[in-house]
Design an enzyme around this catalytic site. Sequence first.
Site, PDB file in Angstrom:
ATOM      1  CB  CYS A   1      12.565   9.357   9.100  1.00  0.00           C
ATOM      2  SG  CYS A   1      13.342   8.061   8.114  1.00  0.00           S
TER       3      CYS A   1
ATOM      4  CD  GLU B   1      12.406   4.571   8.720  1.00  0.00           C
ATOM      5  OE1 GLU B   1      12.379   5.536   9.537  1.00  0.00           O
ATOM      6  OE2 GLU B   1      12.250   4.691   7.509  1.00  0.00           O
TER       7      GLU B   1
ATOM      8  CD  GLU C   1      10.220  12.766  11.877  1.00  0.00           C
ATOM      9  OE1 GLU C   1      11.135  12.389  11.129  1.00  0.00           O
ATOM     10  OE2 GLU C   1       9.094  12.223  11.895  1.00  0.00           O
TER      11      GLU C   1
ATOM     12  CE  LYS D   1      -1.392   2.907   2.247  1.00  0.00           C
ATOM     13  NZ  LYS D   1      -1.139   4.398   2.101  1.00  0.00           N
TER      14      LYS D   1
END
Length: 470
Positions: free
Chosen positions: A282, A248, A369, A172
């Site tokens: 990331c 992750e 982030e 997906k």
Amino acid sequence: MLTKLYIDGKWLDSSDGRTFEVLDPSTEEVLAQVAEATPRDGLKALDAAVAAQAAWGKTAPRARAEILRKAFELVTARTEEFARLITSEMGKPLAESRAEVAYGAEFLRWFSEEAPRVSGRFTTAPDGKNRLVTVKRPVGPCLFVTPWNFPLAMATRKIAPAIAAGCTMVLKPAELTPLTALLFAEVLTEAGLPAGVLNVITTTDPGAVTGPLLTDPRLRKLSFTGSTAVGRKLIAQSADQVLRVSMELGGNAPFLVFGDADVDAAADGAVLAKLRNGGEACVAANRFLVHSSVAAEFTAKLADRMKDYPLGPLVDAKTRAKVTELVDDALDHGAQLALGGVALEGKGFFYEATVLTDVPADARLLKEEIFGPVAPIVTFETEEEAVRLANATEYGLVCFAYTRDLNRGLRLAESLETGMLGLNTGIVSNPAAPFGGVKHSGIGREGGAEGIEEYLETTYVAVSDPFGSI
């Protein structure tokens, strides 16, 4: 341009005929209308993966390796086609898209070489009574959920080891960047991957489509790359079926510059660590922790390099709004602007490269982030303070550190709470290395010799002493 679902080797419309738009983030224009998968389509994709698993799991390792090697060659030969598609739907400059194609393709080559090396062991029990045999076998059907920031590499990083191990898959891809995944599915078919081994479902409602898969006892593994918030929910959903999970997740990478560092090298590395992919990664440096003795020099050199760096747009309006909000919050709390700080007007989701100094501890961008081209700088006085500041986060994906002191580098490797450390380098990602984090940054590793283990189960066989009957 491929825009349909890929299930059991066939290109299909959604079962209810619906589609969704994919936009070009540099122009805000519609690139394509892509099939909107339904829960029924998701289960159909899992049906295909389950049906293909037994035969695929028994396929000779060398045969699986040859498919991966052929796919590597095909992706490499179509670099320009992939790069232009990545740039069109994700926004990064063509040069960076070409680099992603090379990086993503390397997972195919690496795991083509790992496939024939999957092995168990044969030993004698300590008491000598039995022989201990361990054998490896594929985990089984997997569900992969990949992000938008590296639409090819994040797919190959999961698909390649699964193919090597003999697992079937449902992929997906992110709704913002589904086109690259569909093109890659076509390449794998051309490389000889049998029908049903890889199935691709595209949707803007992933919870509705993948939820039934996570509760289906036939699914045996979930691998997700994305935010920690979503990862937590998926781990919880996976618990009922006790799925193998690889996660992750988010990061808050510190970039440490010590007083003995080569400041020019540190500034060069900082640009790579911060602006690769426009900061939408990331592993992007999120907090710059700089010794006070070199802070002014480092800030000036970083700002000078960042102001001329070619940036594409951010992926969508929501991402740009979040970056703007974080910068404004830092400025409201007393941070000083050394460069940029402005969302560009006109078409496209562009934001200027930005450097902030004197960033206070309560600024949100030191905790969240950023996912954009913003470098907040904080100073420190001692190594102990630097380590404390670096570890003051729930995340632990990657750290970067610049120092000429080898002993300090070794101390940092044992003191920093991180899954990866870039020592005097601004890039750590490599298909031959185990990628992953600690704390809230994830579970498991992708890439390297460790990467294929995520797709293998171990069976232990106890064999009676062959000399016992003599």
